[in-house]
Structure formats: C-alpha cells, structure tokens
Design an enzyme around this catalytic site. Structure first.
Site, mmCIF file in Angstrom:
data_model
loop_
_atom_site.group_PDB
_atom_site.id
_atom_site.type_symbol
_atom_site.label_atom_id
_atom_site.label_comp_id
_atom_site.label_asym_id
_atom_site.label_seq_id
_atom_site.Cartn_x
_atom_site.Cartn_y
_atom_site.Cartn_z
ATOM 1 N N GLU A 14 3.356 -35.318 -60.658
ATOM 2 C CA GLU A 14 4.692 -35.881 -60.890
ATOM 3 C C GLU A 14 4.455 -37.242 -61.520
ATOM 4 O O GLU A 14 3.923 -38.142 -60.885
ATOM 5 C CB GLU A 14 5.459 -35.972 -59.567
ATOM 6 C CG GLU A 14 6.935 -36.256 -59.750
ATOM 7 C CD GLU A 14 7.293 -37.686 -59.417
ATOM 8 O OE1 GLU A 14 7.247 -38.527 -60.350
ATOM 9 O OE2 GLU A 14 7.601 -37.968 -58.263
ATOM 10 N N CYS A 39 10.766 -43.101 -58.671
ATOM 11 C CA CYS A 39 10.564 -42.225 -59.822
ATOM 12 C C CYS A 39 11.887 -41.717 -60.367
ATOM 13 O O CYS A 39 11.939 -41.196 -61.485
ATOM 14 C CB CYS A 39 9.653 -41.063 -59.452
ATOM 15 S SG CYS A 39 10.101 -40.251 -57.921
#
Length: 526
Positions: free
Chosen positions: A263, A300
């Site tokens: 990720e 994020c």
C-alpha cells in the site's frame, strides 16, 4: 535497557551497532538501546517460521482464535505504558493513540471471530457423479490454505494498527501463516512492547515459538534480505511508493517470485460538484480543511487533491478554506525526516507553473521540533493536466485545488488521475445523474468511492476496501484493512477423490461450512 532482536521467542546476543529511538518533538534520544539485526538473525527467524508453519497451518481453528484474542488481551494490559512510549516516539497525541490501540485490539478480535466462524476458507464441495454421461465426474473439494511465512514491514504513521500486531500481522496469523516483522526504526520501543505481548500470547496458548519474530534495523539491509529469503512466501508493506516499489522489484528478482502486497499512498481526490458548492460552500470548506489537517495530514487517505468547476460559489469555498487553514495549529510530525520532506515538497510545488498559494497556517509552535505547517494551493485544470508532478503525494497537511472551466474539463481531470485508495464526490443527490461519465470514470480509479464524506477514517469491517489501482497499491484485488485482508495470505487447493475421513474438517461432508454443488448440467452428444 537493551532491546535485542526477538528471534524465535529468544533474545540473541547483539552483533550489530546500537541505535536509539528519537522523540521527534525535541530531537532527543529515548531510553533503550536497540541492536541491528544480523543476517543470521533473519535466517534464524525464517527457519523458525518455516518450522512453526508445519504445525500452525493445521492447528484447530478454536486454538487459533484463542491465540489472536490472547494477543489482544496482552496488548490491552500494556495500557498506558504502551501509549506513553508510542506518543514519545511518534509525536502523536495520546487521544489518537488510545483510539489506535482500540483499533488494534478490535481487529485482532475481528480476525479471531472470522477464524472461529470458519466460512472464510471458502470450502466448495463438488460431489462425485459416477453415472454422468459420457464421462463420470470425480469428487472434487476446494478450500483456501495458508501460503507460509509472511514478512511484515511496520508503517511510520500507525505505530500500533499497521505495525507489529497490526492488520497485516493479524490477518496473516488468522490465515495460518507465521510472521516475521521488521520493526519501523521510528517505533523501536513501541515495537518491543507489542512484540513481547505476542510472545506471551504464544506461550500462553502453547503454540510453536517460531510463529513470530521481530527484527530491528535502521537501514534497508535486513528488509531486503527478508524479502529475498527463499523461506519467505509473502510480504506486506505500508509506506511510500519508492519503498513499496523497491520491495516489489526484489520479490520479482527471486528464483521463486512471491506476492508483495504494498500500500503505497494516494492523493485521494475530492470532486466538488456545482450544486453542492452553491448550497454549502462554507460547510464543504470546513469539512475539507479538517480532513487535510487531521493528524498533521499523515494519513494514507489524506485528501491531497480537490477538483471543482469555476463559479462564484467556488470563491466562497476558497475563502472558507483559507480561513480554516490559517486557524490550524502546527503539530509534531512522525519523524524529523518526514517533516523536512513535507516542508520541501509542499514549498517546491508553489514554484510549478500556475500554482498559487491559497493559505498556510501561521500558528507554528516554535518551542517544539518537527512541526507541520498546513498549506493549500490552487492551479488551473490546464496547468494540472500538463504537469504530472502535481499528482505526486505530499505526505502532510497539504492539498491542491484544481479548477476546471466546465464539466468536460472536470471529467478530463478525473480521467487523468492515477490509481487511488479513495475518491470522494461532494454532491447534491439531485445532481448526480448529470455526471454519469465522471462517476463511472472515477470508479475505475479507486478502491473506495465516498459520497458526501471525507476520506480520512477507515472502518475495520468485512466490507471495507483499503486498496486501489496502481500506484495506490500494486494489486487492487486485495485490501489491507478489514476481514477480507486474510485472502492476501492464502491460496486455493483442490482435493480429488479423497475419503471423507482423510479430508480437512472444512471439506468433510457433514461440515455445515461446505458449499455443496449438487446441480450440474448434463453432458449430451451434439
């Protein structure tokens, strides 16, 4: 106190230089000496993991669930000791870390429930059809089984929930895979405390000691060695595009390539449609500003991009956004390096063609180090479309407002985007039918599409998708958050013509979790 590498539930003698955790708020070294792992430490960890795998992959599901709950209990009992150490090492406020600790414990228990319930193995039973013409069919039964030892890299922005006992570790253990964690160098003491909690849970539940190992390194040597090691069967990473891409390349250079689930960040666009802007420009400005500044922008899912059509109400939005940003106090960022990188990148973008500053916060705490300064800027759609660098993630409390001339240009902006973890549409429901192409294109770009909500805040649940098309992640079929994260660490296997008593429990005929396929199309001669 000296912290040594936790390898196969034992402390090795230190063989590498000593290093320390740093308090980002004052730059001072924190208590505790940490020793860099040696290559032998890494080899021992994976040797122990491979040995433990042979037992753990076949362990009773109730024992596995009890183990995950025991980890949750041990972390809970650390209480303020863990919270205070994490606050010192990360600069994050105590309230935020208490919430993160609850999330960490909660997702461990979520996976315990998943394991106990059992249907996640996707057992499928195609019973034999001995009388089928022109050929009989064999008895075929299929289910998911664990891959083997998993290497997990701790994340910088979540010292608990995406770290030693975070979602990657919890889902790998739930799948039946041993875990070797490479601790993030910014969270050394926090990692040691949580690693100790996992070891206690292993001891209490009588599981093999090689099931978990924790290694320290303030460089890249050990991480690279773990990824390339032949006993490693999968890797989980949360961090930068550069770091994730490096691990992916290493995995593909192996004699036997392995999956890496990386990720790697996202700019999480917010699309502001005209009717919503006309009706609630100030409210939208407040919502966006709060999300941009949350946690010093170190999520994020931080909204690094806002897209809107030029209008009088957009000017009201910009004014409200500027006011909110100017009232935003600075906050300690995770590390001095992250703070320095944020400052240089967020200032440098202002030199790009057509980019102008909307506002930045003047409320900087000069008594502390590593302080964030919230910034928002704006640029025309034309200049944005001509400058690929404006799509790069700037990790911190920053966002860029891109202004389109009309709907066609707004749609072109969406079409130009790379893969994202999230995409948000701020709209009145009555106007959504006017933008079918834009919304359809947006769904191609993201793993989660949000209506009238901010992207920050990721629910840990069965339906959550925390992953998206490249470069947000390298494999958009999987999530790193929620119960379906377990599917990163399993593979399917089919058993053909085995007697019922020799099969895994999930595939036995009397197992209610099996999905029986009793209806088949008959073959006929044409």
């Amino acid at each position: 106190m000296a912290y040594r590498n936790i390898v196969c539930a034992a402390f090795r003698d230190p063989t590498g230089p000593v290093f320390y955790a740093i308090n980002p708020a004052n730059g001072e070294a924190l208590a505790g000496e940490f020793h860099r792992a040696s290559l032998q430490d890494a080899d021992d960890a994976l040797k122990g993991a491979e040995h433990a795998f042979q037992e753990y992959k076949n362990i009773n599901k109730d024992t596995k669930a009890a183990f995950l709950r025991a980890i949750a209990d041990e972390i809970s009992w650390l209480g303020d000791t863990l919270i205070c150490r994490a606050a010192e090492e990360s600069g994050l406020p105590v309230g935020r870390l208490q919430g993160e600790m609850g999330r960490t414990i909660g997702q461990l228990r979520l996976f315990a429930n998943l394991v106990e319930e059992g249907s996640w193995v996707n057992a499928i039973i195609d019973v034999a059809l001995p009388d089928r013409k022109p050929l009989p069919r064999a008895d075929i039964r299929r289910m998911m089984v664990p891959l083997g030892p998993v290497v997990v890299f701790g994340a910088s922005n979540f010292p608990l929930a995406f770290s030693v006992a975070g979602g990657d570790t919890a889902s790998a253990l739930a799948a039946g895979c041993p875990v070797v964690v490479k601790a993030h160098p910014a969270h050394l003491g926090t990692s040691a405390l949580v690693g100790g909690a996992i070891l206690k849970a292993i001891e209490k539940t009588g599981l093999p000691p090689g099931l978990f190992s924790l290694l320290y390194d303030d460089g890249h040597t050990i991480g690279a060695h773990l990824v390339k090691h032949p006993k490693t069967k999968a890797v989980a990473f949360t961090g930068s595009f550069k770091g994730g891409n490096a691990l992916i390349q290493l995995s593909q250079e192996r004699e036997q390539p392995i999956p890496v689930f990386a990720e790697m960040g996202s700019i999480n666009p917010i699309v502001l449609l005209p009717e919503a802007m006309n009706n609630r420009a100030q409210t939208l400005a407040s919502q966006c500003a709060a999300s941009i500044g949350l946690g010093a922008g170190q999520f994020c899912t931080n909204p690094g991009l806002m897209l809107a059509i030029k209008s009088p109400s957009l000017e009201s939005f910009k004014a409200g956004l500027a006011e909110a940003i100017k009232e935003m106090p600075s906050a300690t960022m995770l590390t001095p390096g992250i703070c320095e990188n944020y400052g240089s990148l967020s200032k440098a973008v202002l030199n790009a063609n057509g980019v102008t500053l909307i506002a930045e916060s003047p409320l900087v705490n000069t008594e502390l180090q590593s302080q964030s300064v919230a910034r928002v800027a704006t640029v025309s759609a034309t200049n944005f479309l001509n400058n690929k660098q404006l799509q790069e993630e700037i990790f911190g409390p920053y966002s860029l407002l891109v202004i389109a001339e009309d709907t066609d240009e707004l749609t072109a902006l969406v079409a130009s985007l790379e893969g994202q973890l999230t995409a948000t549409v701020m709209a009145e429901k009555s106007e959504l039918h006017n933008y079918p192409e834009l919304i359809s294109t947006l769904t191609d770009k993201t793993g989660r599409i949000i209506l009238n909500g901010v992207p920050t805040g990721v629910e840990v649940s069965a339906a959550m998708q925390h992953g998206g098309p490249f470069p947000a992640t390298n494999d958009s079929r999987f999530t790193s958050v929620g119960s379906t994260a377990v599917y990163r660490f399993v593979r399917p296997i089919a058993w053909q013509d085995w007697d019922d008593d020799l099969l895994p429990d999930a595939l036995k005929a009397n197992n209610p979790l099996g999905i029986y396929r009793l209806v088949d199309l008959n073959w006929t001669k044409q």
